[in-house]
Design an enzyme around this catalytic site. Structure first.
Site: not given
Ligand code: GRF
Length: 192
Positions: A20, A68, A93, A112, A177
């Site tokens: 992404n 955190r 994450m 998401h 995405e």
């Molecule tokens: C994606 O599926 C996103 O929706 C989720 O984590 C994944 C990340 O993939 N939150 P990438 O690291 O962007 O390839």
């Protein structure tokens, strides 16, 4: 805070693969882009996504996550120094604190891999297949202090075929995405 170029200074937070991030970098390089990616932050030194930032000469920094508070203190400093207006979580994450989210009220986006409000949290494709859903999809939403629950900016569906498994569904969803994250940014930035 609008910059002279009119583009929003954007930070992308990642933890892993970074596909992404790659799609956001691609969008940011288009003529009409509304964003400039000024910073990529990872909590994981081995995140593959860091390579995309390096290839495009984007300032990228790993902040080790010991707790955190210290993570966010450092993050906040970096966001400030870089005059960041928009934060895009892209496979990041860790859960951000309510305090930080409040500071960047309505300017943190997340992507998401499900049709929210269905399947918040992890293992979305597994759950969709298990429940024999006919559709799945992806959602871009504003981050608030509840997991995967903020205002939805954009969502797109994909059909789940009988032949699909977790992996094939994940691949289809990931493709959309990459399509909807830039579109959601445009929608957010042109709606205010
Ligand atoms: C994606 O599926 C996103 O929706 C989720 O984590 C994944 C990340 O993939 N939150 P990438 O690291 O962007 O390839």
């Amino acid at each position: 805070m609008e910059k002279s170029s009119g583009k929003k200074n954007t930070a992308v937070l990642i933890s892993g693969r970074g596909s992404n991030l790659r799609s956001l970098i691609k969008y940011s390089k288009t003529k009409k882009s509304l964003i400039k990616i000024v910073l990529v932050i990872s909590d994981n030194i081995s995140a593959k996504g860091l390579n995309y930032a390096n290839k495009s000469n984007i300032n990228n920094i790993v902040i080790k996550y010991s707790d955190r508070k210290s993570f966010e203190d450092r993050l906040l400093k970096l966001l400030k120094i870089n005059n960041v207006d928009l934060i895009c979580l892209a496979g990041f994450m860790k859960i951000l604190s309510g305090k930080l989210i409040k500071k960047f009220n309505n300017t943190i986006l997340n992507i998401h891999p499900s049709l929210l409000p269905k399947y918040k949290g992890l293992n979305t494709h597994k759950r969709a297949i298990h429940n024999k859903d006919k559709f799945s999809g992806a959602t871009v939403h504003i981050v608030n202090d509840k997991l995967d629950s903020g205002k939805i900016i954009l969502q797109k569906k994909v059909k789940i075929l009988k032949s699909d498994n977790e992996k094939s569904l994940g691949k289809k969803v990931l493709k959309i995405e990459h399509e909807i994250y830039p579109k959601a940014i445009i929608r957010l930035l042109t709606s205010c």
